[in-house]
Design a protein around this motif. Structure first.
Motif, PDB file in Angstrom:
ATOM      1  N   PRO A   1       0.800  -1.235   0.000  1.00  0.00           N
ATOM      2  CA  PRO A   1       0.000   0.000   0.000  1.00  0.00           C
ATOM      3  C   PRO A   1       0.828   1.277   0.000  1.00  0.00           C
ATOM      4  O   PRO A   1       0.408   2.287  -0.546  1.00  0.00           O
ATOM      5  CB  PRO A   1      -0.811  -0.109   1.298  1.00  0.00           C
ATOM      6  N   ALA A   2       2.012   1.242   0.593  1.00  0.00           N
ATOM      7  CA  ALA A   2       2.794   2.478   0.653  1.00  0.00           C
ATOM      8  C   ALA A   2       3.203   2.937  -0.734  1.00  0.00           C
ATOM      9  O   ALA A   2       3.439   4.121  -0.967  1.00  0.00           O
ATOM     10  CB  ALA A   2       4.038   2.258   1.513  1.00  0.00           C
ATOM     11  N   ASP A   3       3.273   1.987  -1.687  1.00  0.00           N
ATOM     12  CA  ASP A   3       3.715   2.349  -3.036  1.00  0.00           C
ATOM     13  C   ASP A   3       2.702   3.214  -3.758  1.00  0.00           C
ATOM     14  O   ASP A   3       2.995   3.763  -4.812  1.00  0.00           O
ATOM     15  CB  ASP A   3       3.971   1.090  -3.870  1.00  0.00           C
ATOM     16  N   ALA A   4       1.485   3.301  -3.222  1.00  0.00           N
ATOM     17  CA  ALA A   4       0.495   4.134  -3.891  1.00  0.00           C
ATOM     18  C   ALA A   4       0.634   5.586  -3.479  1.00  0.00           C
ATOM     19  O   ALA A   4       0.015   6.452  -4.060  1.00  0.00           O
ATOM     20  CB  ALA A   4      -0.911   3.636  -3.561  1.00  0.00           C
TER      21      ALA A   4
ATOM     22  N   ALA B   1      -3.583  14.583 -12.696  1.00  0.00           N
ATOM     23  CA  ALA B   1      -2.955  14.077 -11.488  1.00  0.00           C
ATOM     24  C   ALA B   1      -1.443  14.138 -11.614  1.00  0.00           C
ATOM     25  O   ALA B   1      -0.878  13.987 -12.683  1.00  0.00           O
ATOM     26  CB  ALA B   1      -3.398  12.638 -11.269  1.00  0.00           C
ATOM     27  N   GLN B   2      -0.814  14.404 -10.493  1.00  0.00           N
ATOM     28  CA  GLN B   2       0.648  14.477 -10.490  1.00  0.00           C
ATOM     29  C   GLN B   2       1.215  13.311  -9.714  1.00  0.00           C
ATOM     30  O   GLN B   2       0.561  12.739  -8.861  1.00  0.00           O
ATOM     31  CB  GLN B   2       1.089  15.787  -9.830  1.00  0.00           C
ATOM     32  N   ASP B   3       2.442  12.996  -9.994  1.00  0.00           N
ATOM     33  CA  ASP B   3       3.120  11.973  -9.221  1.00  0.00           C
ATOM     34  C   ASP B   3       3.088  12.362  -7.756  1.00  0.00           C
ATOM     35  O   ASP B   3       3.262  13.526  -7.433  1.00  0.00           O
ATOM     36  CB  ASP B   3       4.559  11.885  -9.725  1.00  0.00           C
ATOM     37  N   PRO B   4       2.935  11.487  -6.794  1.00  0.00           N
ATOM     38  CA  PRO B   4       2.825  10.036  -6.905  1.00  0.00           C
ATOM     39  C   PRO B   4       1.406   9.477  -6.989  1.00  0.00           C
ATOM     40  O   PRO B   4       1.226   8.288  -6.817  1.00  0.00           O
ATOM     41  CB  PRO B   4       3.476   9.581  -5.594  1.00  0.00           C
ATOM     42  N   THR B   5       0.423  10.325  -7.277  1.00  0.00           N
ATOM     43  CA  THR B   5      -0.942   9.819  -7.372  1.00  0.00           C
ATOM     44  C   THR B   5      -1.022   8.681  -8.386  1.00  0.00           C
ATOM     45  O   THR B   5      -0.562   8.830  -9.505  1.00  0.00           O
ATOM     46  CB  THR B   5      -1.889  10.943  -7.839  1.00  0.00           C
TER      47      THR B   5
ATOM     48  N   ASP C   1      -2.744   7.609 -10.728  1.00  0.00           N
ATOM     49  CA  ASP C   1      -3.747   7.781 -11.767  1.00  0.00           C
ATOM     50  C   ASP C   1      -3.322   6.978 -12.989  1.00  0.00           C
ATOM     51  O   ASP C   1      -2.167   7.042 -13.424  1.00  0.00           O
ATOM     52  CB  ASP C   1      -3.840   9.273 -12.097  1.00  0.00           C
ATOM     53  N   TRP C   2      -4.258   6.221 -13.585  1.00  0.00           N
ATOM     54  CA  TRP C   2      -3.887   5.326 -14.674  1.00  0.00           C
ATOM     55  C   TRP C   2      -3.291   6.057 -15.870  1.00  0.00           C
ATOM     56  O   TRP C   2      -2.321   5.619 -16.466  1.00  0.00           O
ATOM     57  CB  TRP C   2      -5.109   4.510 -15.130  1.00  0.00           C
ATOM     58  N   GLY C   3      -3.925   7.188 -16.246  1.00  0.00           N
ATOM     59  CA  GLY C   3      -3.417   7.942 -17.395  1.00  0.00           C
ATOM     60  C   GLY C   3      -1.992   8.418 -17.155  1.00  0.00           C
ATOM     61  O   GLY C   3      -1.132   8.363 -18.033  1.00  0.00           O
ATOM     62  N   LEU C   4      -1.734   8.858 -15.934  1.00  0.00           N
ATOM     63  CA  LEU C   4      -0.400   9.317 -15.596  1.00  0.00           C
ATOM     64  C   LEU C   4       0.598   8.176 -15.668  1.00  0.00           C
ATOM     65  O   LEU C   4       1.719   8.331 -16.151  1.00  0.00           O
ATOM     66  CB  LEU C   4      -0.404   9.918 -14.186  1.00  0.00           C
ATOM     67  N   MET C   5       0.176   7.003 -15.243  1.00  0.00           N
ATOM     68  CA  MET C   5       1.074   5.848 -15.260  1.00  0.00           C
ATOM     69  C   MET C   5       1.442   5.481 -16.693  1.00  0.00           C
ATOM     70  O   MET C   5       2.592   5.153 -16.989  1.00  0.00           O
ATOM     71  CB  MET C   5       0.419   4.663 -14.544  1.00  0.00           C
ATOM     72  N   VAL C   6       0.450   5.533 -17.596  1.00  0.00           N
ATOM     73  CA  VAL C   6       0.760   5.238 -18.993  1.00  0.00           C
ATOM     74  C   VAL C   6       1.732   6.274 -19.543  1.00  0.00           C
ATOM     75  O   VAL C   6       2.690   5.948 -20.247  1.00  0.00           O
ATOM     76  CB  VAL C   6      -0.522   5.207 -19.853  1.00  0.00           C
ATOM     77  N   SER C   7       1.494   7.530 -19.192  1.00  0.00           N
ATOM     78  CA  SER C   7       2.351   8.593 -19.684  1.00  0.00           C
ATOM     79  C   SER C   7       3.792   8.406 -19.211  1.00  0.00           C
ATOM     80  O   SER C   7       4.740   8.531 -19.982  1.00  0.00           O
ATOM     81  CB  SER C   7       1.799   9.924 -19.191  1.00  0.00           C
ATOM     82  N   GLN C   8       3.957   8.096 -17.934  1.00  0.00           N
ATOM     83  CA  GLN C   8       5.312   7.934 -17.410  1.00  0.00           C
ATOM     84  C   GLN C   8       5.998   6.704 -17.982  1.00  0.00           C
ATOM     85  O   GLN C   8       7.213   6.658 -18.106  1.00  0.00           O
ATOM     86  CB  GLN C   8       5.271   7.840 -15.882  1.00  0.00           C
ATOM     87  N   GLY C   9       5.193   5.695 -18.316  1.00  0.00           N
ATOM     88  CA  GLY C   9       5.791   4.463 -18.813  1.00  0.00           C
ATOM     89  C   GLY C   9       6.080   4.486 -20.300  1.00  0.00           C
ATOM     90  O   GLY C   9       6.682   3.564 -20.842  1.00  0.00           O
ATOM     91  N   GLN C  10       5.660   5.558 -20.966  1.00  0.00           N
ATOM     92  CA  GLN C  10       5.717   5.579 -22.426  1.00  0.00           C
ATOM     93  C   GLN C  10       7.127   5.365 -22.970  1.00  0.00           C
ATOM     94  O   GLN C  10       7.334   4.620 -23.919  1.00  0.00           O
ATOM     95  CB  GLN C  10       5.162   6.907 -22.912  1.00  0.00           C
ATOM     96  N   SER C  11       8.115   6.025 -22.370  1.00  0.00           N
ATOM     97  CA  SER C  11       9.452   5.917 -22.955  1.00  0.00           C
ATOM     98  C   SER C  11      10.089   4.560 -22.663  1.00  0.00           C
ATOM     99  O   SER C  11      11.109   4.214 -23.242  1.00  0.00           O
ATOM    100  CB  SER C  11      10.342   7.033 -22.441  1.00  0.00           C
ATOM    101  N   TYR C  12       9.487   3.787 -21.774  1.00  0.00           N
ATOM    102  CA  TYR C  12      10.081   2.482 -21.476  1.00  0.00           C
ATOM    103  C   TYR C  12       9.386   1.359 -22.207  1.00  0.00           C
ATOM    104  O   TYR C  12       9.776   0.211 -22.094  1.00  0.00           O
ATOM    105  CB  TYR C  12       9.947   2.170 -19.973  1.00  0.00           C
ATOM    106  N   PHE C  13       8.304   1.652 -22.944  1.00  0.00           N
ATOM    107  CA  PHE C  13       7.389   0.553 -23.231  1.00  0.00           C
ATOM    108  C   PHE C  13       7.949  -0.483 -24.189  1.00  0.00           C
ATOM    109  O   PHE C  13       7.481  -1.608 -24.193  1.00  0.00           O
ATOM    110  CB  PHE C  13       6.033   1.072 -23.697  1.00  0.00           C
ATOM    111  N   THR C  14       8.941  -0.161 -25.017  1.00  0.00           N
ATOM    112  CA  THR C  14       9.463  -1.221 -25.877  1.00  0.00           C
ATOM    113  C   THR C  14      10.379  -2.156 -25.110  1.00  0.00           C
ATOM    114  O   THR C  14      10.594  -3.298 -25.508  1.00  0.00           O
ATOM    115  CB  THR C  14      10.264  -0.658 -27.067  1.00  0.00           C
TER     116      THR C  14
END
Lengths: 330, 294, 533
Positions: B51-54, B236-240, B242-255
């Motif tokens: 839970p702390a990771d959220a 939403a800003q980090d560390p919230t 939020d799903w959209g934010l998570m996709v955005s942050q993960g974009q450069s790693y996705f390959t």
């Protein structure tokens, strides 16, 4: 018509005010990150940023009617030429996407209506719901991952292979790559452009595809019960043409409305897809302008989108009246 | 509605509900999914493994780990468990949707009713204002809010709501105008019944039926819009989580690390599907005039 | 038309042009013109638009990666020897008081416009750069006047001693260009239309603004260095903002080298046959500027607490090779760097003690700090999140705000101190190979903040900064000692945290040989020095 212009004007004023309220100095953006104080002040004066707000808005409106939509701070070029440069790419992309969604959506909707209640209908309906629920930016990334990274089938980004500029240069008439390539018989560019447009068009098409499929289905099912269709059936026309000719025409009415509105909506809201696929259209221009706080460009894009939206609404009204004479024009 | 349906006094309602569910596997699926999502949202603190990771916790030495038994969805670029964050994310998106729709209704309904009932100049003015907001790109408003007030969930909610209400105004206006033209309303006016009473007692209840259906369908549309804005960094800003934010942050790693983008994105998709199916089903049940989408 | 494919068509066109060119060139002194048969194209994949501006006097942005191939300076910094080496000047000397510098120019240097370079041209271009006072022109601050006593000699008269050979090698504002290139027209306008007037090995072939293949350069046949041996004769700049696109283009061999990709993508090219990877520490450092004039960080104990609260190793680890630990403020590879400095370490207990002394920490008053960073920078975002997480353990809430650079800077320069941020993250790198840049720009007292965004004012430090540039020209050892003292002072007072040095990770085709990352010219690839394989 006059009201439409008023609407557009309202949008522009609102945008201008908002863009000014946003913190950050456009003069700094123009002058560059390490510019000296003197240079920034000089730029601010040149750009007219030191005048009061109403004066700036006034000057802008006069300019707009004149064809002068301001100068982009980022590209240092007139905004109107920037827009004219970028619009064809977006128009091309959205058109391909809408054609795809119509070509796929209408038959799917018809099939779904004809066999309503059966498994085929269920599958198509699930697909339609998926299309309408799909986050476009996620679909874009997934498609890139699958078709490009894993399967190596389609190119990753861009409008066409830029090396072709050197080997098979394209003469631009409409500035829409597919059209120009077709018209000038430049097959290499046409092939490359077609391959490049598939993924972004698919992503943009997913939402309208879902909507059109559901709409056609519902519309056909509704109108199948209508009096004149029953009469046509009673007169002995084959099932196929009952669905094909008569129900279809009625079903098309709301579809037309959707298409026109989706077209206008997509032009500027495709910036996520354009950003992910490096597509040189209005969307990526809007995204760039926003991130560089390019006020004239932001205002220009908003104005453009508002105009297109109003036009689309007018077109829809006209088309609907033409298709279904029962609807009177106001 | 369900409590009523369960009360033994109204067997016909319950039977009808059951019949509808049986006939509509898609609606059932939607209802079940929506329920699951709501459950995930409510039970996240109990079910999530870390839970702390959220919130603020980070684990810089465990970043970008692939899915494993310790982390079924892997870890993100700050070493946080993605499964936990996806579960906690279920609290955010539906909440935004509810808030947006409540605000949009609160603004849109009164304006629509006023326009439809009073007609004339009031109608014209209100409709023109509505048109301006309709033609306005939601993104720009969200950007402005984010810039002036600093990006946050609250501000994107406000921004989306401000571009959403015009649709409801339009919808309600049409209904209100047709109800206002009915004979019994005209009779009430002639009798001198005050406007407020007419509005509250007659116009309002009869105008909002199409709205109910539209709102239920709009839940997923709002969720998609909000996640798109978060994707751009305007929400939403980090560390919230939020799903959209998570996709955005993960974009450069996705390959190279596909799990950062896949799971939150699938969550958005699933939630949107769930509420769309639910909305479709509600439309079938609530609007008897429609040919049932059998 | 002929159905020739790709590269063969280019070669055919080049051969025809080459023959024509030789035929028309007549009997002029043809230096080894690049042999038309050996066409080699170097394609550099970059992440953002290259030519932001075209004026070599004021260019201060991404265009320098192209300008450094079209233009040349008097000297160039060699990072392997840490010495300045001759370029357009073959030798130089300074007077004993350091106030007069005499440069001897190379002969036989031709501008792309056709004119031969003389000392008058050198004087005219530097004078113009100083006069325009844009971009990095401040580097010529020490110069009082310039003389051109003979066609191959340039004399600089200084107001105070300064390392002019280093200044002349700068990445910006130090190019020598043909001031007569525009004829009677306005030179600035002529540049902005997309023209160049340099002496460098490559000249402009084609510029397609906003296109993916933005810039094409071709070998300048009359380049003084000559073209004997294998050289790249074409230089193409291709702009792809997405790192995944860049990686794919490299993998399929469509580009020669990628400027920047994520550490994860870079790792997929490591030790792969057909590819070469390099990773070298740059001179670009990330700094957290702490607000020393307003708010909780005005208290030195609180700043030292923050310095001890950060998990520096964790940060480096989370960046997966994109960053390297740094000692002090001057990055390694630059003189003035020292490994033995009292650097802060991750010590949460010490942090807690210091906070308690000031009344904060767990059990004490809660503290909220505003942190700003550049929106869109993934590394800064990561660092901000890690700092937020580290400080949260100590009852310090960090409110993180991503802002576009103009907005971030505007906020930092607000006239109302209450509007400013508490912590500002940004990168710094020197304009020429000298550690002076960090100190004069970031820590010298400023009446109105410009880049001293920790608002630090220490007269003792100011005194040392004012002296060190002259010391660098006259007494190197003394200057070195001063830099050590200044860094020790700064590490104790902690007005800013020097978080890490960025590591430049590049990937290229294995056919590209001879590439050496030169931190004095970040992300510049001198294609002339490469050998096509």
């Amino acid at each position: 018509m006059a009201l439409a212009i008023l609407v557009v004007a309202g949008v522009v004023v609102l945008t201008f005010v908002i863009a000014r309220v946003v913190p950050g100095d456009p003069a700094v953006s123009w002058a560059g990150p390490h510019a000296s104080r003197a240079e920034i002040a000089r730029v601010r004066h040149e750009l007219g940023l030191d005048r009061p707000l109403p004066v700036q808005i006034g000057r802008y409106f006069v300019g707009v009617l004149d064809g002068n939509w301001g100068t982009s701070i980022h590209t240092h070029r007139p905004v109107l030429s920037d827009l004219m440069d970028r619009a064809p790419a977006s128009i091309e992309l959205v058109t391909v996407a809408l054609v795809l969604s119509l070509v796929l959506g209408v038959p799917l909707g018809l099939v779904s209506a004809k066999w309503s209640g059966k498994a085929v209908d269920g599958v198509i309906r699930v697909g339609a719901v998926l299309g309408v629920s799909m986050p476009a930016f996620w679909l874009a990334l997934i498609l890139q991952l699958v078709f490009f990274q894993r399967l190596h089938l389609l190119p990753v980004a861009g409008q066409y292979d830029p090396n072709l500029d050197y080997t098979h240069p394209l003469t631009q008439y409409t500035r829409m790559v597919l059209v120009d390539a077709l018209v000038t018989g430049n097959w290499s560019v046409l092939r490359s452009a077609a391959a490049h447009v598939v993924l972004p068009a698919l992503v943009i098409a997913s939402y309208p595809l879902g909507v059109i499929t559901r709409m056609v289905r519902a519309s056909v099912l509704d109108s199948v019960g209508e009096d004149h269709v029953r009469m046509v059936r009673a007169l002995g026309f084959p099932e196929r043409s009952v669905f094909g000719r008569f129900a279809l025409k009625l079903a098309l009415n709301p579809v037309i409305a959707v298409v026109a509105l989706v077209f206008a909506y997509s032009l500027a809201n495709t910036f996520l897809v354009e950003a992910i696929f490096d597509w040189p259209g209005l969307g990526s221009y809007a995204a760039d302008s926003i991130s560089s706080l390019d006020t004239p460009a932001i205002v220009g894009v908003t104005l453009f989108v508002a105009v297109v939206y109003v036009l689309a609404n007018l077109v829809v009204d006209l088309l609907q009246a033409w298709l279904d004479p029962r609807i009177a024009l106001r | 509605m369900i409590e009523h349906a369960l009360a033994p006094r109204s067997p016909s309602r319950l039977a009808r509900l059951a019949a509808v569910l049986r006939r509509n596997p898609l609606l059932t699926a939607g209802a079940v999914l929506s329920l699951l999502i709501v459950l995930a949202a409510l039970l996240a603190p109990l079910v999530a493994p870390y839970p702390a990771d959220a919130s603020v916790a980070t684990h810089p030495t465990q970043t970008l780990l692939p899915p494993s038994s310790l982390h079924p969805f892997g870890t993100d670029q700050l070493g946080r468990d993605i499964l936990t964050r996806v579960l906690y994310g279920a609290r955010i998106s539906p909440l935004i949707a509810v808030l947006v729709l409540v605000i949009a209704c609160a603004v849109g309904i009164p304006l629509g009713i006023a326009a439809g009932y009073f007609g004339g100049v009031v109608d014209d003015v209100l409709m023109r204002i509505t048109d301006v907001f309709l033609a306005f790109p939601a993104l720009l408003l969200a950007l402005a809010f984010a810039a002036v007030l600093s990006p946050s969930i609250g501000n994107t909610t406000l921004a989306i709501a401000l571009t959403w209400w015009p649709w409801y105004t339009r919808l309600v206006r049409g209904q209100a105008a047709s109800v206002a033209g009915r004979q019994y309303v005209e009779a009430a006016r002639a009798l001198g019944v005050p406007h407020r009473r007419i509005l509250l007692r007659h116009i309002l209840p009869n105008s909002i039926t199409p709205l109910i259906v539209q709102v239920s369908l709009d839940v997923s549309a709002v969720i998609l819009t909000a996640s798109a804005l978060s994707f751009l960094g305007l929400g939403a800003q980090d560390p919230t989580p939020d799903w959209g934010l998570m996709v955005s942050q993960g974009q450069s790693y996705f390959t190279t690390q596909w799990w950062l983008v896949t799971f939150p994105g699938a969550a958005i998709l699933l939630t949107a599907v769930a509420f769309n199916l639910l909305g479709d089903g509600l439309r079938d049940v609530l609007d008897p005039r429609r040919v049932p989408t059998r | 038309m002929f159905a020739l494919h790709g590269s063969r068509r280019i070669a055919a066109v080049a051969i025809v042009l080459g023959v024509l060119a030789v035929a028309c060139h007549g009997t002029s002194t043809a230096k080894n013109t690049p042999s038309a048969g050996a066409q080699a194209t170097f394609t550099y994949d970059v992440t953002s638009q290259v030519m932001i501006g075209w004026d070599p006097a004021t260019g201060y942005s991404n265009e320098i990666i192209a300008m450094n191939n079209m233009y040349e300076q008097l000297t160039r910094y060699d990072s392997t020897t840490q010495q300045v080496k001759p370029l357009l000047a073959t030798s130089w000397q300074s007077s004993s008081d350091g106030l007069t510098w005499t440069f001897t120019l190379r002969s036989g240097v031709t501008f792309h416009t056709g004119r031969t370079m003389t000392s008058e041209d050198v004087k005219a271009s530097i004078d113009r750069t100083i006069k325009l006072n844009g971009g990095a022109a401040y580097i010529w601050g020490p110069v009082k006047s310039i003389d051109a006593p003979s066609p191959d000699t340039v004399v600089f008269h200084l107001k105070y001693p300064a390392p002019l050979d280093l200044i002349a090698s700068a990445d910006y504002a130090a190019y020598i260009y043909d001031t007569k290139a525009a004829g009677g027209e306005d030179l600035a306008k002529w540049f902005e239309q997309g023209h160049e007037a340099g002496t460098g090995p490559y000249e402009l072939d084609q510029w397609s603004k906003g296109q993916e293949i933005e810039l094409r350069l071709k070998a300048f046949p009359d380049y003084w260095g000559g073209w004997s041996g294998p050289h790249y004769t074409r230089y193409v700049f291709r702009v792809t903002p997405q790192p995944t696109t860049a990686a794919q283009l490299l993998r399929s061999g469509q580009v020669s080298m990628v400027e920047r990709m994520t550490p994860q993508l870079w790792q997929t090219f490591q030790n792969q046959p057909g590819f070469t990877t390099t990773d070298d520490p740059s001179w670009q450092t990330l700094l957290a500027m702490l607000n020393t004039s307003y708010g909780p960080l005005a208290d030195e104990r609180v700043r030292q607490a923050v310095a001890s609260a950060i998990d520096y190793q964790g940060m480096i680890s989370a960046l997966h090779g994109g960053a390297e630990q740094i000692s002090g403020f001057v990055p390694p590879g630059l003189w003035g760097h020292f490994d033995d400095l009292p650097n802060p370490t991750y010590d949460p207990q010490r942090a807690q003690q210091l906070l308690a002394q000031a009344g904060y920490g767990p059990g004490g008053k809660p503290m909220t700090l505003t942190l700003t960073y550049v929106q869109g920078d993934a590394d800064e975002q990561l660092v901000a999140s890690l700092m937020k997480s580290d400080l949260a353990k100590l009852n310090v809430t960090v409110d993180v705000r991503p802002l576009a650079w103009p907005a971030q800077w505007a906020k930092a320069k607000s006239s109302n101190p209450a509007d400013r941020q508490d912590i500002l993250l940004f990168y710094w790198w020197p304009d020429y190979a000298d550690p002076y840049s960090w100190f004069i720009n970031l820590f010298h007292t400023e009446s109105k903040p410009y880049f001293n965004l920790c608002y630090y004012s220490n007269p003792q430090l100011d005194h040392m900064i004012d002296a060190v540039e002259s010391q660098a020209a006259t007494d190197r050892q003394k200057a070195i000692a001063t830099y050590k003292q200044m860094q020790e002072l700064l590490l104790r007072a902690a007005p800013a945290l020097s978080l890490y040095t960025q590591v430049y990770q590049k990937a290229m085709l294995s056919s590209v040989k001879g590439f050496v990352e030169n931190p004095a010219y970040p992300n510049v690839v001198f294609a002339y020095d490469l050998t096509p394989g």
